[in-house]
Design a protein around this motif. Structure first.
Motif, PDB file in Angstrom:
ATOM      1  N   GLY A 108       0.920  -1.288   0.203  1.00 13.97           N
ATOM      2  CA  GLY A 108      -0.069  -0.018   0.118  1.00 13.97           C
ATOM      3  C   GLY A 108       0.916   1.322  -0.124  1.00 13.97           C
ATOM      4  N   GLY A 109       2.233   1.213  -0.543  1.00 10.57           N
ATOM      5  CA  GLY A 109       2.936   2.361  -0.537  1.00 10.57           C
ATOM      6  C   GLY A 109       3.796   2.738   0.604  1.00 10.57           C
ATOM      7  N   ALA A 110       3.620   2.025   1.711  1.00 13.07           N
ATOM      8  CA  ALA A 110       4.387   2.443   2.910  1.00 13.07           C
ATOM      9  C   ALA A 110       4.868   1.037   3.466  1.00 13.07           C
ATOM     10  N   LYS A 111       6.240   1.380   4.020  1.00 15.97           N
ATOM     11  CA  LYS A 111       7.010   0.349   4.465  1.00 15.97           C
ATOM     12  C   LYS A 111       6.183  -0.230   5.618  1.00 15.97           C
ATOM     13  N   ASP A 112       6.346  -1.542   5.858  1.00 17.74           N
ATOM     14  CA  ASP A 112       5.621  -2.223   6.856  1.00 17.74           C
ATOM     15  C   ASP A 112       6.671  -2.155   8.187  1.00 17.74           C
ATOM     16  N   SER A 113       5.987  -2.648   9.381  1.00 16.23           N
ATOM     17  CA  SER A 113       7.116  -2.795  10.383  1.00 16.23           C
ATOM     18  C   SER A 113       7.798  -3.734  10.250  1.00 16.23           C
ATOM     19  N   THR A 114       9.279  -3.521  11.136  1.00 20.00           N
ATOM     20  CA  THR A 114      10.340  -4.711  10.911  1.00 20.00           C
ATOM     21  C   THR A 114       9.642  -6.094  11.312  1.00 20.00           C
ATOM     22  N   SER A 115       8.850  -5.973  12.523  1.00 23.48           N
ATOM     23  CA  SER A 115       8.214  -7.081  13.012  1.00 23.48           C
ATOM     24  C   SER A 115       7.402  -7.976  12.008  1.00 23.48           C
ATOM     25  N   LEU A 116       6.543  -7.248  11.151  1.00 22.58           N
ATOM     26  CA  LEU A 116       5.752  -7.719  10.164  1.00 22.58           C
ATOM     27  C   LEU A 116       6.289  -8.453   9.161  1.00 22.58           C
ATOM     28  N   ASN A 117       7.668  -7.775   8.575  1.00 19.03           N
ATOM     29  CA  ASN A 117       8.541  -8.101   7.694  1.00 19.03           C
ATOM     30  C   ASN A 117       9.290  -9.438   8.213  1.00 19.03           C
ATOM     31  N   LEU A 118       9.733  -9.580   9.230  1.00 15.01           N
ATOM     32  CA  LEU A 118      10.240 -10.809   9.595  1.00 15.01           C
ATOM     33  C   LEU A 118       9.234 -11.990   9.670  1.00 15.01           C
ATOM     34  N   ILE A 119       7.914 -11.584  10.118  1.00 19.25           N
ATOM     35  CA  ILE A 119       7.176 -12.550   9.920  1.00 19.25           C
ATOM     36  C   ILE A 119       6.903 -13.120   8.493  1.00 19.25           C
ATOM     37  N   ARG A 120       6.837 -12.266   7.585  1.00 19.37           N
ATOM     38  CA  ARG A 120       6.943 -12.668   6.217  1.00 19.37           C
ATOM     39  C   ARG A 120       7.886 -13.378   5.771  1.00 19.37           C
ATOM     40  N   LEU A 121       9.079 -13.038   6.325  1.00 15.35           N
ATOM     41  CA  LEU A 121      10.470 -13.741   5.690  1.00 15.35           C
ATOM     42  C   LEU A 121      10.435 -15.145   6.427  1.00 15.35           C
ATOM     43  N   VAL A 122       9.936 -15.368   7.631  1.00  9.89           N
ATOM     44  CA  VAL A 122       9.946 -16.720   8.498  1.00  9.89           C
ATOM     45  C   VAL A 122       8.872 -17.618   7.628  1.00  9.89           C
ATOM     46  N   VAL A 123       8.023 -16.827   7.067  1.00  8.57           N
ATOM     47  CA  VAL A 123       6.826 -17.523   6.264  1.00  8.57           C
ATOM     48  C   VAL A 123       7.250 -18.142   5.242  1.00  8.57           C
ATOM     49  N   PHE A 124       7.923 -17.257   4.504  1.00 11.85           N
ATOM     50  CA  PHE A 124       8.785 -17.619   3.032  1.00 11.85           C
ATOM     51  C   PHE A 124       9.480 -18.705   3.384  1.00 11.85           C
ATOM     52  N   TYR A 125      10.402 -18.663   4.334  1.00 15.57           N
ATOM     53  CA  TYR A 125      11.569 -19.881   4.574  1.00 15.57           C
ATOM     54  C   TYR A 125      10.577 -21.237   4.799  1.00 15.57           C
ATOM     55  N   ALA A 126       9.423 -21.047   5.799  1.00 12.08           N
ATOM     56  CA  ALA A 126       8.893 -22.125   6.012  1.00 12.08           C
ATOM     57  C   ALA A 126       8.401 -22.662   5.065  1.00 12.08           C
ATOM     58  N   ILE A 127       7.477 -22.030   4.119  1.00 11.87           N
ATOM     59  CA  ILE A 127       7.149 -22.576   2.918  1.00 11.87           C
ATOM     60  C   ILE A 127       8.133 -23.477   2.110  1.00 11.87           C
ATOM     61  N   VAL A 128       9.219 -22.773   1.909  1.00 10.81           N
ATOM     62  CA  VAL A 128      10.073 -23.321   1.128  1.00 10.81           C
ATOM     63  C   VAL A 128      10.620 -24.614   1.595  1.00 10.81           C
ATOM     64  N   VAL A 129      11.023 -24.822   3.109  1.00  8.54           N
ATOM     65  CA  VAL A 129      11.412 -25.889   3.601  1.00  8.54           C
ATOM     66  C   VAL A 129      10.304 -26.908   3.365  1.00  8.54           C
ATOM     67  N   ILE A 130       8.977 -26.612   4.011  1.00  2.44           N
ATOM     68  CA  ILE A 130       7.837 -27.535   4.026  1.00  2.44           C
ATOM     69  C   ILE A 130       7.739 -28.232   2.812  1.00  2.44           C
ATOM     70  N   VAL A 131       7.494 -27.333   1.757  1.00  2.00           N
ATOM     71  CA  VAL A 131       7.120 -27.931   0.267  1.00  2.00           C
ATOM     72  C   VAL A 131       8.322 -28.673  -0.046  1.00  2.00           C
ATOM     73  N   THR A 132       9.517 -28.534   0.397  1.00  2.00           N
ATOM     74  CA  THR A 132      10.834 -29.101  -0.114  1.00  2.00           C
ATOM     75  C   THR A 132      10.782 -30.608   0.467  1.00  2.00           C
ATOM     76  N   ILE A 133      10.408 -30.465   1.899  1.00  2.00           N
ATOM     77  CA  ILE A 133      10.509 -31.772   2.644  1.00  2.00           C
ATOM     78  C   ILE A 133       9.204 -32.906   2.299  1.00  2.00           C
ATOM     79  N   VAL A 134       8.092 -32.116   1.952  1.00  2.00           N
ATOM     80  CA  VAL A 134       6.913 -32.924   1.475  1.00  2.00           C
ATOM     81  C   VAL A 134       7.133 -33.615   0.062  1.00  2.00           C
ATOM     82  N   LEU A 135       8.005 -33.041  -0.851  1.00  2.00           N
ATOM     83  CA  LEU A 135       8.475 -33.590  -2.046  1.00  2.00           C
ATOM     84  C   LEU A 135       9.331 -34.766  -1.865  1.00  2.00           C
TER      85      LEU A 135
END
Length: 468
Positions: free
Chosen positions: A268-295
């Protein structure tokens, strides 16, 4: 009409180049033996010169460049790979899985030594792949295995048939790389014809389409993931990145580099909070790891992890080919210890690469997509500069990443990498060691261009930042 008389008259030179290319590719695919070194070098050099001329002359005609890129690939359709034996193992793995056996639990030699031939053409496949390949567990991840399974489904009793199926899969992946690569270039306002430095490159056509190396499929998923990331679909980017890792493990090295991308995340044009961005990063990594393990789960067994890790470790601690800095370290080891230190050096290399990756992650600006891709290019380059083994097809990933930057050293490397096929030319035929003079020539050229672009000329990426 594409080939009407007026078009032919206006494009006589490009059409002549195209025809000469096709003739050379046919000779390369059906008339070349790997040990015909002079013919190999001459054909490859001519193809590279013609490729460079075609991209330069037709850069404003992307449709024609697309047609000829896949027309050249079609020249290889019925050819058995002549520069690599790996495809025999691919066929073996696919057929073994279709027989209900886990390829990660049995070596090829296990069956042969037991006098068992569990699949069609087992003896022929074993002889084709060679003793070294047959004596180790497979190291190909699950999506790669899926490609082998498809080949087994459609050609369970024909080596040529399996080759054709796998080749069509790799060509289809190249179509995907062209599609998403071109779209990403357009969004970044980088000339769209840059994608043809990869798609039309004879190195890519020969090593991937010709020799059936599945880096092409891994690269398709990697480019697709980067496109999704740039367009804001980061959850799907994580899924597709996991697919890339599940073809070849090499994209794992890029994971830390996403840190700054997510830290500057805006919605929405504004930089999000550091904590919210960290959550996104962790979720990103979690998706990568979980999908890889499932495969990987369909292949899991108590012995799987040990066998797979043992096989992957071989590339660091046992195998050596076409290396550069490692060979210098090996020579130093011989001088002071009197024997090959690969077991020790091989354990140090991953640690060094991990530290360098963290330095680039946290101390180099990687916030834009071009900066991120450039960071990937630099990390992977340093890995190949220091590792014990650099097969020619490894360079394909560097080449596709360079398309989105101003760096040209991977393009130069894609030309001189042909010298690695000459590494075992020695005047003394009894000497089976690599010819280090040839390897030194290859790396002198590559390092020269790398140092010029990265440390002397500097900064090509800065010219592109305003587009990212």
């Amino acid at each position: 009409m594409l080939l009407n008389p007026t078009f032919i008259k206006l494009n006589k030179i490009p059409l002549g180049l195209i025809l000469l290319n096709l003739i050379l590719y046919c000779f390369f695919s059906y008339d070349l033996v790997r040990t015909e070194y002079l013919k190999l070098i001459i054909f490859y050099a001519l193809l590279f010169v013609l490729f460079y001329q075609l991209v330069k002359r037709l850069k404003n005609n992307l449709q024609l460049l697309t047609y000829i890129s896949f027309g050249f690939r079609a020249a290889f359709i019925l050819a058995i790979p002549n520069l690599s034996q790996d495809f025999y193992r691919f066929i073996w793995d696919g057929r073994i899985i279709l027989e209900g056996l886990n390829p990660y639990l049995y070596t090829v030699e296990y069956f042969i030594n037991e006098g068992e031939f569990p699949i069609a053409q087992a003896q022929e496949l074993r002889e084709g792949m060679g003793v070294l390949n047959a004596s180790h567990y497979t190291n190909y991840p699950p999506i790669n295995q899926l490609c082998f399974i498809i080949a087994g489904l459609f050609a369970g009793k024909s080596i040529l048939g399996a080759v054709i199926v796998m080749r069509l899969i790799i060509i289809a992946a190249d179509f995907g790389t062209l599609y998403f690569g071109k779209r990403l270039l357009e969004k970044l306002r980088i000339p769209a014809h840059n994608i043809f430095w990869y798609i039309l490159n004879p190195f890519i056509i020969i090593e991937l389409t010709g020799n059936l190396h599945f880096e092409g499929v891994m690269i398709f998923f990697l480019v697709w993931s980067l496109y999704l990331l740039y367009t804001g679909k980061w959850q799907w980017a994580a899924v597709v990145l996991a697919l890339s890792i599940s073809v070849k493990l090499i994209p794992l090295i890029f994971l830390p580099l996403f840190f700054q991308w997510f830290m500057k995340f805006k919605e929405g044009g504004a930089k999000d909070s550091t904590s919210l961005n960290l959550i996104r990063l962790v979720v990103f990594y979690a998706i990568v790891v979980i999908v890889t393990i499932v495969l990987f789960l369909p292949f899991y067994s108590p012995e799987f992890i040990n066998n797979y890790s043992e096989t992957v470790a071989l590339w660091f601690q046992n195998f050596e080919f076409n290396a550069s800095i490692y060979y210098i370290a090996r020579a130093i080891g011989y001088t002071f210890r009197g024997y090959n230190e690969i077991a020790i050096i091989g354990k140090i290399i991953p640690i060094v690469i991990f530290i360098i990756t963290l330095i680039i992650t946290f101390f180099r600006r990687n916030k834009s997509i071009i900066e991120l891709i450039t960071a990937m290019l630099l990390v992977l380059s340093i890995y190949y500069f220091t590792t014990t083994t650099v097969h020619p097809w490894y360079i394909a990933t560097l080449l596709i990443l360079s398309v989105f930057t101003k760096y040209k050293f991977p393009l130069v490397w894609s030309f001189v990498i042909i010298l690695s096929y000459l590494a075992y030319i020695n005047l003394n035929k009894a000497d089976k060691s690599e010819n280090l003079y040839i390897i030194a020539l290859e790396y002198a050229i590559v390092y020269g261009v790398f140092i010029w672009e990265v440390f002397i000329k500097k900064a090509p990426e800065k010219e592109l930042l305003n587009h990212s």
